[in-house]
Write a protein that holds these residues in place. Structure first.
Motif, PDB file in Angstrom:
ATOM      1  N   ARG A   1       0.721  -1.230   0.006  1.00 41.96           N
ATOM      2  CA  ARG A   1       0.074  -0.211   0.174  1.00 41.96           C
ATOM      3  C   ARG A   1       0.838   1.347   0.126  1.00 41.96           C
ATOM      4  N   LEU A   2       1.863   1.185   0.807  1.00 43.18           N
ATOM      5  CA  LEU A   2       2.855   2.405   0.929  1.00 43.18           C
ATOM      6  C   LEU A   2       3.488   2.500  -0.274  1.00 43.18           C
ATOM      7  N   GLU A   3       3.817   1.818  -0.962  1.00 42.61           N
ATOM      8  CA  GLU A   3       4.522   1.876  -2.370  1.00 42.61           C
ATOM      9  C   GLU A   3       3.577   2.492  -3.455  1.00 42.61           C
ATOM     10  N   ALA A   4       2.212   2.104  -3.646  1.00 40.59           N
ATOM     11  CA  ALA A   4       1.168   2.627  -4.343  1.00 40.59           C
ATOM     12  C   ALA A   4       1.071   4.247  -3.871  1.00 40.59           C
ATOM     13  N   PHE A   5       0.871   4.365  -2.749  1.00 35.24           N
ATOM     14  CA  PHE A   5       0.782   5.697  -2.263  1.00 35.24           C
ATOM     15  C   PHE A   5       2.023   6.763  -2.573  1.00 35.24           C
ATOM     16  N   GLY A   6       3.217   6.055  -2.425  1.00 37.46           N
ATOM     17  CA  GLY A   6       4.671   7.002  -3.170  1.00 37.46           C
ATOM     18  C   GLY A   6       4.394   7.075  -4.444  1.00 37.46           C
ATOM     19  N   MET A   7       4.116   5.883  -5.239  1.00 39.07           N
ATOM     20  CA  MET A   7       4.174   6.245  -6.671  1.00 39.07           C
ATOM     21  C   MET A   7       2.778   7.328  -7.077  1.00 39.07           C
ATOM     22  N   ASN A   8       1.836   7.360  -6.421  1.00 35.59           N
ATOM     23  CA  ASN A   8       1.009   8.147  -6.654  1.00 35.59           C
ATOM     24  C   ASN A   8       0.820   9.644  -5.892  1.00 35.59           C
ATOM     25  N   GLU A   9       1.891   9.939  -5.173  1.00 38.18           N
ATOM     26  CA  GLU A   9       2.106  11.033  -4.273  1.00 38.18           C
ATOM     27  C   GLU A   9       1.147  11.285  -3.410  1.00 38.18           C
ATOM     28  N   MET A  10       0.631  10.137  -2.866  1.00 40.05           N
ATOM     29  CA  MET A  10      -0.521  10.364  -1.696  1.00 40.05           C
ATOM     30  C   MET A  10       0.069  10.313  -0.392  1.00 40.05           C
ATOM     31  N   TRP A  11       0.803  11.406  -0.391  1.00 35.40           N
ATOM     32  CA  TRP A  11       1.808  11.563   1.104  1.00 35.40           C
ATOM     33  C   TRP A  11       1.067  11.401   2.340  1.00 35.40           C
ATOM     34  N   ASP A  12      -0.127  12.024   2.339  1.00 32.27           N
ATOM     35  CA  ASP A  12      -0.973  12.147   3.353  1.00 32.27           C
ATOM     36  C   ASP A  12      -1.487  10.638   4.125  1.00 32.27           C
ATOM     37  N   GLU A  13      -1.953   9.946   2.939  1.00 33.56           N
ATOM     38  CA  GLU A  13      -2.425   8.555   2.894  1.00 33.56           C
ATOM     39  C   GLU A  13      -1.224   7.567   3.544  1.00 33.56           C
ATOM     40  N   ALA A  14       0.073   7.929   2.770  1.00 39.62           N
ATOM     41  CA  ALA A  14       1.051   7.173   3.262  1.00 39.62           C
ATOM     42  C   ALA A  14       1.710   7.547   4.828  1.00 39.62           C
ATOM     43  N   ALA A  15       1.437   8.678   5.147  1.00 37.03           N
ATOM     44  CA  ALA A  15       1.965   9.121   6.590  1.00 37.03           C
ATOM     45  C   ALA A  15       0.650   8.344   7.543  1.00 37.03           C
ATOM     46  N   GLU A  16      -0.648   8.168   7.112  1.00 41.43           N
ATOM     47  CA  GLU A  16      -1.720   7.652   7.748  1.00 41.43           C
ATOM     48  C   GLU A  16      -1.369   5.942   7.989  1.00 41.43           C
ATOM     49  N   TYR A  17      -0.721   5.507   6.853  1.00 44.19           N
ATOM     50  CA  TYR A  17      -0.514   3.970   6.880  1.00 44.19           C
ATOM     51  C   TYR A  17       0.878   3.907   7.669  1.00 44.19           C
ATOM     52  N   GLY A  18       1.500   4.955   8.035  1.00 44.30           N
ATOM     53  CA  GLY A  18       2.712   4.426   9.251  1.00 44.30           C
ATOM     54  C   GLY A  18       3.814   4.558   8.535  1.00 44.30           C
ATOM     55  N   ALA A  19       3.952   5.332   7.242  1.00 44.52           N
ATOM     56  CA  ALA A  19       5.412   5.312   6.604  1.00 44.52           C
ATOM     57  C   ALA A  19       6.592   5.623   7.355  1.00 44.52           C
ATOM     58  N   MET A  20       6.374   6.533   8.179  1.00 44.76           N
ATOM     59  CA  MET A  20       7.479   7.039   9.039  1.00 44.76           C
ATOM     60  C   MET A  20       7.994   5.920   9.962  1.00 44.76           C
ATOM     61  N   ASP A  21       7.132   4.882  10.181  1.00 44.94           N
ATOM     62  CA  ASP A  21       7.585   3.799  11.104  1.00 44.94           C
ATOM     63  C   ASP A  21       8.656   2.859  10.287  1.00 44.94           C
TER      64      ASP A  21
END
Lengths: 276, 438
Positions: free
Chosen positions: B381-401
């Motif tokens: 999921r994080l990769e898909a968010f990253g590819m589609n520039e969905m940074w807020d969603e990536a943060a919500e899914y815990g990318a920073m962890d």
């Protein structure tokens, strides 16, 4: 009584009751909206690019209606939309804020600039730039993986065969997405009328620039001397242009030994330039 | 008994056999050393010597008053020939002091302590700070800062990390075998500084000789074998494996009552406090498929990579990729002129075949990346968010962890660049947070 009559009466009564409920609710819970917001939204381009500084077209329309945004705040719509918005609000048209377009400040493509490694990862400049600071010999130049082109919502940037982005100025709306996405910060938004650009961002010494790129600025200062309006200054080993002063006279283009400075066709000399 | 471990993780080919048994070889200092001023997390040091100065071994050549930083010392005696930006393992140029070695190895005055454990806490801490010791496992965080948690924090455990879970690397392994006494003394000194009640040394169970060597000298220190699984050496993963505690999301180990240090850092602490030697050397594993004689070297900081590879017999064939650190989290290098810094655990030279990238095909949603993610994330999921520039969603899914271990990219049957896009999302989220706070 026949079944038909019973069902007609019961359904009819229920329908009447619901209609009454809805009528009351629509009066009682009505949310007051500014009808102008819808009208303004109607005339906006509707791409939600965010270039106006608002979250999208709807939110810009609300901003204009409440006086938080100027009528000419939509850079994509330009003069046409500014006029329509002013008409809706019944205020004086302020004209377009001056159309801007994106300019790429690097000329070092595959042919001109050296690479220092073979990058094999995903084709995204931001990712490539994070691997050892990018595979380009020049640490300031365009990486050429086309992130600016892929983020452009208007298809106004295409990558040419030489690995450099080309801005299609008639499509560019100065929304600024490419500016934000470029990890090398080599895209800037400039007034459309400006036709002379120093296409280099390298602050390296001349020798270092030459060793990696054949079209980079070597800070020879010839352009600075040739400029009749004092628009060019060389600072930190790089010629910089002040677009407020530049009149497209192209004198710098003629003297530049590296062909770093480029003149665009179809952008004539600006006769009058208000001193700023 | 089940061996302690954490959730997720992978079993890559370890390739450690070539150097695991080879004793640490002391590498003579080269003629010219390039000592970077940026060898740690935090503010880089500023050079305090100028071109033409003569320096002695252990002399301070760079320092800063910034809180999170570490001083830099001269690894040899000789003459400063340049103070200028030079290539750094990160790929760009960083300020460095270039020293011409005079071969005499003249030291500055050193202060020895035969029984350093008797020193008081603050003296030990000051010595660790002055010696410029940073996390030698590759993190490079200044050790003195890490050993000074907030006053109200209770530290139950000091955990020494001897997992060395990265494939190819054997530097820590050899340190534990050959310098077991020093590692244990270093652990005691660090425990005194941070007030830890218990010391644990965690070693992956693929290093039985290291476990035996440490156990013979352990005393009150507990030696815990942990499962051989990557990324066992991740700070949070190790804490979970050894103590069962979880470090909170975006939190620091002291919030779980623990402090983790590498075994090589413990060795450096012993050297600094007992022998008065600042951080000027480290053990570097030079290995990889194309290296003729893979070895472990005790090298001076500032030694160019080329010199190390030459000492290891040079290359069999032209390498396809040279990494600082292991193949999982290591950083590709673009030049052999780059010098060793305090965080260079090893140099791995891979052949062209080993370093080629497979073509990636679309995600089949098999969720293997979810199964192996030690940070309990959903990389797909994080990769898909990253590819589609969905940074807020990536943060919500815990990318920073994300700890950037790369297990997801390793296990992916479609060979997708998962970590690359998660990293991109992390950078964009961090940039957005900076914009918000400013």
């Amino acid at each position: 009584m026949s079944t038909t009559v019973v069902s007609l009466i019961s359904m009819g009564t229920m329908g009447a009751l619901f209609a009454l409920g809805l009528a009351v609710a629509s009066k009682k819970f009505a949310v007051e909206t500014d009808p102008r917001v819808d009208e303004i939204e109607e005339v906006l381009p509707g791409v939600n690019c965010g270039a106006c500084g608002f979250a999208g077209c709807r939110s810009f329309a609300e901003g204009v209606a409440s006086g938080k945004a100027p009528t000419n705040g939509c850079p994509v719509g330009g003069a046409r939309v500014a006029k329509l918005v002013a008409e809706i609000l019944g205020v004086e048209d302020q004209g377009s804020a001056g159309r801007k377009v994106a300019q790429v400040l690097c000329k070092g493509g595959h042919e001109e600039a050296k690479r220092r490694g073979d990058y094999m990862g995903p084709q995204d400049c931001r990712i490539a730039n994070a691997v050892q600071g990018g595979d380009k010999g020049c640490s300031y130049g365009c990486l050429g993986y086309g992130t600016c082109a892929s983020v452009c919502p208007f298809d106004a940037i295409v990558m040419n065969e030489n690995g450099l982005p080309v801005v299609l100025e008639d499509k560019c709306t100065a929304c600024g997405k490419c500016v934000a996405a470029c990890p090398r910060d080599i895209i800037v938004l400039v007034d459309e009328v400006q036709g002379v650009h120093i296409r280099c961002r390298s602050e390296e010494l001349g020798r270092a620039v030459r060793s990696v790129c054949s079209v980079g600025c070597i800070a020879c200062r010839r352009c600075e001397k040739a400029c009749p309006t004092g628009a060019i200054t060389v600072e930190d080993n790089l010629a910089r242009i002040d677009y407020d002063k530049c009149i497209n006279c192209r004198k710098c283009v003629e003297v530049c030994p590296m062909n770093t400075i480029e003149a665009q066709e179809g952008k004539p000399v600006i006769k009058k330039k208000s001193a700023s | 008994m089940r061996v302690k471990t954490f959730f997720g993780g992978i079993h890559p080919k370890y390739e450690k056999e070539t150097t695991a048994g080879s004793p640490i070889e002391i590498l003579p200092a080269p003629e010219t050393l390039v000592v970077s001023m940026d060898q740690h997390t935090g503010a880089p040091a500023a050079p305090v010597v100028a071109k033409g100065d003569t320096v002695k071994v252990g002399q301070v050549i760079g320092e800063t008053s910034h809180g999170i930083s570490a001083p830099i010392h001269s690894p040899v005696s000789g003459k400063v020939t340049a103070v200028e930006p030079r290539l750094h393992p990160c790929g760009s140029s960083r300020m460095a002091v270039v020293i011409e070695n005079d071969g005499r190895d003249e030291w500055v005055e050193r202060e020895n302590h035969n029984d350093p454990v008797q020193l008081d806490r603050n003296t030990i801490l000051q010595k660790i700070k002055d010696a410029g010791i940073v996390g030698m496992g590759g993190g490079g965080f200044p050790a003195a800062v890490k050993l000074s948690p907030p006053k109200n924090a209770v530290i139950d455990y000091l955990i020494l990390n001897g997992s060395e879970c990265e494939p190819y690397l054997t530097a820590d392994h050899r340190v534990m075998v050959e310098y077991a006494d020093d590692v244990i003394l270093g652990a005691k000194l660090m425990a005194k500084v941070c007030g830890a009640r218990k010391i644990i040394i965690a070693v992956e169970d693929n290093k039985p000789d290291a476990i035996t060597a440490l156990q013979e000298r352990a005393g009150a220190i507990e030696i815990v074998p942990v499962a051989t699984k990557y990324p066992q050496g991740g700070e949070k993963q190790l804490i979970k494996a050894v103590t069962g505690r979880e470090v909170p999301s975006r939190g620091l180990p002291f919030q779980a009552g623990t402090i983790v240090h590498n075994v090589s850092t413990a060795l450096a602490v012993t050297r600094a406090v007992r022998d008065g030697e600042p951080s000027i050397m480290r053990v570097v594993t030079v290995t990889g498929g194309v290296v003729n004689e893979p070895k472990n070297f005790l090298a001076r900081i500032g030694t160019p990579f080329e010199y190390l590879f030459e000492a290891a017999g040079g290359f069999k064939e032209e390498p396809g990729k040279i990494l600082v650190g292991g193949p999982m989290m290591g950083v590709t290098q673009i030049s052999l002129d780059t010098p060793v810094v305090k965080t260079v655990t090893g140099l791995v030279a891979l052949s062209k075949d080993d370093s080629s990238l497979p073509e990636s095909i679309p995600c089949i949603k098999c969720a293997r990346c979810v199964d192996v993610c030690p940070a309990y994330l959903m990389p797909l999921r994080l990769e898909a968010f990253g590819m589609n520039e969905m940074w807020d969603e990536a943060a919500e899914y815990g990318a920073m962890d994300c700890i950037e271990c790369g297990c997801c990219s390793y296990i992916c049957p479609s060979k997708r660049p998962l970590l690359q896009y998660i990293r991109l999302a992390k950078r964009e989220i961090a940039a957005a947070n900076r914009r918000k706070s400013s």
